[in-house]
Design an enzyme around this catalytic site. Structure first.
Site, PDB file in Angstrom:
ATOM      1  N   SER A 151       0.999  -0.855  -0.035  1.00  0.00           N
ATOM      2  CA  SER A 151      -0.225   0.069  -0.122  1.00  0.00           C
ATOM      3  C   SER A 151       0.904   1.350   0.002  1.00  0.00           C
ATOM      4  CB  SER A 151      -0.844   0.041   1.408  1.00  0.00           C
ATOM      5  OG  SER A 151      -0.331   0.253   2.429  1.00  0.00           O
ATOM      6  N   LYS A 189       1.519   4.116   7.338  1.00  0.00           N
ATOM      7  CA  LYS A 189       0.756   4.949   6.499  1.00  0.00           C
ATOM      8  C   LYS A 189       1.135   6.224   6.700  1.00  0.00           C
ATOM      9  CE  LYS A 189      -2.058   2.006   4.801  1.00  0.00           C
ATOM     10  NZ  LYS A 189      -1.484   1.040   5.072  1.00  0.00           N
TER      11      LYS A 189
END
Length: 230
Positions: A151, A189
């Site tokens: 991701s 993230k």
């Protein structure tokens, strides 16, 4: 908010570090910004450091770490990077153990971190890994994690990479962090605060941004380096 000259200098340093692997000289910065003297560059560098966009590494000449970029530059592909200059290596930060390998320092590998769907919280040390001393920022405690998932691939972080994390419980918008969700799931993230909510952004269009109440997210550390094996 950065001035036009501050933004131009930050972009120039970033591009040169990405292209050449070494920071530009003050003369090159002066010429790029069409300034008459290097004193203007010194003022701009100091302003960028005071605002938290860059960090000058102690005891190293021409050594700059880009800590973050404003959103206008961030979208152009920022990669966390430390550029070494001349001078003696820094002392090992807390939680790290210096080893004989030239300039290398051991930090604990805490297991895997999800760059995708969050996985269980990190709770144990599997072994130690050696990282360049110049990669460790400041005097804080550092640890390493193996990345699981894709991701964050557009931020240059691939499945199987080992990321080096500086332990801290706060983050600025745009920084890549280890976030603990509901005290159970850990994920890597990009962090953004939106009022009373926290956005955990992926760097892959296949993944959606997660928006969570701020009391559901705890910052466990900030990305400062990356190790890749081929």
């Amino acid at each position: 908010m950065l001035t036009r000259k501050q933004l131009d200098l930050l972009e120039f340093i970033h591009k040169r570090m990405q292209r050449d692997g070494v920071p530009p000289s003050f003369d090159e910065m002066k010429d790029a910004l069409d300034l008459r003297s290097k004193s203007g560059i010194h003022r701009l560098i100091t302003a960028l450091e005071e605002r938290g966009f860059i960090r000058r590494l102690a005891h190293r000449a021409r050594a700059i770490e880009i800590v973050k970029l404003p959103e206008a530059l961030e979208s152009r592909g920022f990669r966390p990077m430390v550029i070494e200059g001349d001078g003696p290596p820094p002392a090992p930060p807390a939680g790290a153990r210096e080893i004989e390998t030239a300039g290398a320092i051991e930090v604990p590998l805490m297991g895997r971190i999800a760059a995708g769907t969050p996985i269980e919280a990190i709770s144990h040390v599997s072994h130690n890994v050696a990282v360049p001393g110049s990669m460790l920022s400041g005097r804080g405690r550092h640890y390493a994690l193996e990345v699981k998932g894709d991701s964050m691939i557009e931020a240059g972080i691939n499945d199987g990479d080992v990321v080096v994390i500086r332990e801290q419980d706060t983050a600025e918008n745009g920084e890549i962090v280890v976030a603990l969700v509901d005290d159970q799931e850990a994920t890597l993230k990009r962090f953004r605060r939106r009022g009373d909510m926290i956005a955990l952004e992926a760097a892959n269009p296949a993944y959606e941004t997660r928006i969570l109440p701020s009391d559901k997210v705890k910052v466990q550390g900030r990305l400062v380096g990356l190790i890749r094996s081929y």
